[in-house]
Design a protein around this motif. Sequence first.
Motif, PDB file in Angstrom:
ATOM      1  N   ARG A  22       0.829  -1.213   0.000  1.00 42.19           N
ATOM      2  CA  ARG A  22       0.000   0.000   0.000  1.00 42.19           C
ATOM      3  C   ARG A  22       0.858   1.254   0.000  1.00 42.19           C
ATOM      4  O   ARG A  22       0.553   2.235  -0.692  1.00 42.19           O
ATOM      5  N   GLU A  23       1.938   1.244   0.788  1.00 44.25           N
ATOM      6  CA  GLU A  23       2.827   2.405   0.855  1.00 44.25           C
ATOM      7  C   GLU A  23       3.457   2.681  -0.510  1.00 44.25           C
ATOM      8  O   GLU A  23       3.529   3.832  -0.958  1.00 44.25           O
ATOM      9  N   ILE A  24       3.919   1.631  -1.168  1.00 50.74           N
ATOM     10  CA  ILE A  24       4.534   1.799  -2.488  1.00 50.74           C
ATOM     11  C   ILE A  24       3.512   2.349  -3.478  1.00 50.74           C
ATOM     12  O   ILE A  24       3.785   3.277  -4.244  1.00 50.74           O
ATOM     13  N   HIS A  25       2.316   1.763  -3.456  1.00 55.03           N
ATOM     14  CA  HIS A  25       1.272   2.192  -4.394  1.00 55.03           C
ATOM     15  C   HIS A  25       0.863   3.637  -4.152  1.00 55.03           C
ATOM     16  O   HIS A  25       0.766   4.440  -5.090  1.00 55.03           O
ATOM     17  N   ASP A  26       0.634   3.988  -2.882  1.00 56.95           N
ATOM     18  CA  ASP A  26       0.099   5.311  -2.569  1.00 56.95           C
ATOM     19  C   ASP A  26       1.145   6.414  -2.669  1.00 56.95           C
ATOM     20  O   ASP A  26       0.819   7.540  -3.073  1.00 56.95           O
ATOM     21  N   ASN A  27       2.382   6.122  -2.306  1.00 59.68           N
ATOM     22  CA  ASN A  27       3.407   7.166  -2.266  1.00 59.68           C
ATOM     23  C   ASN A  27       4.298   7.172  -3.505  1.00 59.68           C
ATOM     24  O   ASN A  27       4.282   8.121  -4.291  1.00 59.68           O
ATOM     25  N   VAL A  28       5.062   6.105  -3.695  1.00 58.11           N
ATOM     26  CA  VAL A  28       5.984   6.059  -4.834  1.00 58.11           C
ATOM     27  C   VAL A  28       5.212   6.073  -6.150  1.00 58.11           C
ATOM     28  O   VAL A  28       5.581   6.778  -7.098  1.00 58.11           O
ATOM     29  N   GLY A  29       4.127   5.305  -6.209  1.00 57.42           N
ATOM     30  CA  GLY A  29       3.327   5.272  -7.430  1.00 57.42           C
ATOM     31  C   GLY A  29       2.771   6.640  -7.777  1.00 57.42           C
ATOM     32  O   GLY A  29       2.751   7.047  -8.944  1.00 57.42           O
ATOM     33  N   HIS A  30       2.317   7.375  -6.760  1.00 61.25           N
ATOM     34  CA  HIS A  30       1.777   8.722  -6.989  1.00 61.25           C
ATOM     35  C   HIS A  30       2.853   9.665  -7.520  1.00 61.25           C
ATOM     36  O   HIS A  30       2.614  10.437  -8.460  1.00 61.25           O
ATOM     37  N   LEU A  31       4.041   9.604  -6.932  1.00 63.18           N
ATOM     38  CA  LEU A  31       5.136  10.478  -7.373  1.00 63.18           C
ATOM     39  C   LEU A  31       5.553  10.167  -8.807  1.00 63.18           C
ATOM     40  O   LEU A  31       5.822  11.076  -9.604  1.00 63.18           O
ATOM     41  N   LEU A  32       5.603   8.876  -9.147  1.00 61.41           N
ATOM     42  CA  LEU A  32       5.967   8.501 -10.515  1.00 61.41           C
ATOM     43  C   LEU A  32       4.905   8.971 -11.508  1.00 61.41           C
ATOM     44  O   LEU A  32       5.226   9.454 -12.599  1.00 61.41           O
ATOM     45  N   SER A  33       3.644   8.828 -11.138  1.00 58.14           N
ATOM     46  CA  SER A  33       2.560   9.281 -12.018  1.00 58.14           C
ATOM     47  C   SER A  33       2.673  10.778 -12.277  1.00 58.14           C
ATOM     48  O   SER A  33       2.496  11.250 -13.410  1.00 58.14           O
ATOM     49  N   ARG A  34       2.976  11.511 -11.229  1.00 54.45           N
ATOM     50  CA  ARG A  34       3.135  12.963 -11.370  1.00 54.45           C
ATOM     51  C   ARG A  34       4.312  13.296 -12.284  1.00 54.45           C
ATOM     52  O   ARG A  34       4.211  14.179 -13.154  1.00 54.45           O
ATOM     53  N   ALA A  35       5.425  12.577 -12.107  1.00 55.40           N
ATOM     54  CA  ALA A  35       6.607  12.820 -12.939  1.00 55.40           C
ATOM     55  C   ALA A  35       6.320  12.508 -14.405  1.00 55.40           C
ATOM     56  O   ALA A  35       6.785  13.213 -15.310  1.00 55.40           O
ATOM     57  N   ILE A  36       5.539  11.451 -14.657  1.00 55.83           N
ATOM     58  CA  ILE A  36       5.184  11.085 -16.031  1.00 55.83           C
ATOM     59  C   ILE A  36       4.330  12.181 -16.669  1.00 55.83           C
ATOM     60  O   ILE A  36       4.526  12.551 -17.837  1.00 55.83           O
ATOM     61  N   LEU A  37       3.384  12.726 -15.905  1.00 58.21           N
ATOM     62  CA  LEU A  37       2.536  13.799 -16.429  1.00 58.21           C
ATOM     63  C   LEU A  37       3.352  15.053 -16.732  1.00 58.21           C
ATOM     64  O   LEU A  37       3.161  15.709 -17.767  1.00 58.21           O
ATOM     65  N   ILE A  38       4.262  15.394 -15.825  1.00 59.88           N
ATOM     66  CA  ILE A  38       5.101  16.582 -16.027  1.00 59.88           C
ATOM     67  C   ILE A  38       5.986  16.405 -17.256  1.00 59.88           C
ATOM     68  O   ILE A  38       6.137  17.321 -18.083  1.00 59.88           O
ATOM     69  N   THR A  39       6.565  15.210 -17.395  1.00 63.88           N
ATOM     70  CA  THR A  39       7.424  14.939 -18.553  1.00 63.88           C
ATOM     71  C   THR A  39       6.629  15.034 -19.852  1.00 63.88           C
ATOM     72  O   THR A  39       7.101  15.584 -20.856  1.00 63.88           O
ATOM     73  N   GLY A  40       5.404  14.499 -19.827  1.00 64.03           N
ATOM     74  CA  GLY A  40       4.558  14.577 -21.013  1.00 64.03           C
ATOM     75  C   GLY A  40       4.250  16.011 -21.393  1.00 64.03           C
ATOM     76  O   GLY A  40       4.264  16.374 -22.580  1.00 64.03           O
ATOM     77  N   ALA A  41       3.973  16.841 -20.382  1.00 63.77           N
ATOM     78  CA  ALA A  41       3.690  18.256 -20.645  1.00 63.77           C
ATOM     79  C   ALA A  41       4.915  18.962 -21.210  1.00 63.77           C
ATOM     80  O   ALA A  41       4.810  19.793 -22.135  1.00 63.77           O
ATOM     81  N   MET A  42       6.089  18.629 -20.687  1.00 65.14           N
ATOM     82  CA  MET A  42       7.327  19.243 -21.176  1.00 65.14           C
ATOM     83  C   MET A  42       7.613  18.834 -22.615  1.00 65.14           C
ATOM     84  O   MET A  42       8.102  19.633 -23.420  1.00 65.14           O
ATOM     85  N   LYS A  43       7.297  17.589 -22.957  1.00 67.79           N
ATOM     86  CA  LYS A  43       7.489  17.133 -24.337  1.00 67.79           C
ATOM     87  C   LYS A  43       6.581  17.910 -25.295  1.00 67.79           C
ATOM     88  O   LYS A  43       6.980  18.249 -26.411  1.00 67.79           O
ATOM     89  N   MET A  44       5.361  18.186 -24.835  1.00 71.45           N
ATOM     90  CA  MET A  44       4.403  18.885 -25.687  1.00 71.45           C
ATOM     91  C   MET A  44       4.814  20.332 -25.930  1.00 71.45           C
ATOM     92  O   MET A  44       4.577  20.886 -27.014  1.00 71.45           O
TER      93      MET A  44
END
Length: 208
Positions: A22-44
């Motif tokens: 649960r900790e990995i899913h809620d914390n690390v997973g959330h941070l990675l999802s955010r980083a993926i979104l930011i990277t996608g926006a930067m690519k655009m």
Amino acid sequence: MRDKQDYEIYAATLKERNRIAREIHDNVGHLLSRAILITGAMKMTNQISSLRETFDSLDSSLGEAMDSIRKSVHDLHDDAVDLKKSLEELITDFTFCPVDFSYHMAKTLPREVKYNVIAIVKEALNNVIKHSNATLVRLTVSEFETLYQVIIEDNGKTPSPDIPTNPLNSNTQGIGLINMTERVKKLKGNITFYRQNAFKIYIKIPKH
């Protein structure tokens, strides 16, 4: 006493694995999802062609990291499934008649075996409710050197002149029995249904 202590340690270990998942899913997973979104926006919005390859590489690496996290969480959760406890919960919820439960399995089992045994037992108990007037069910789950064995039998009298006895063949199986058969086949095992004064399901699953 020693067996009880060992089981308590095992149960505590499973609980901790679930917490970590649960900790990995809620914390690390959330941070990675955010980083993926930011990277996608930067690519655009990126207008510098020399950075395109860098952003693509970063996006790919973050995606691989997310896939790895998901797999780790999935594996931790699956390993934390306690077969004995899960079967005991099914039995507790089964109020149709008493269940005589006997369990002789190792603490560590393949996840495919655990999930399919749980599903098969659930289906079998549902069938007792639907098709039997049983006053007792016996559930035996055992492990041997080369195989796992599951026996589910009831003492219900369910005379059906169109259904042969010992064993039932594929042409006389209902949906529930067909589902059980398919699950056992996926595990490369054998399942046999018997009806003679009662109903019995006999399953053998080889170890791999």
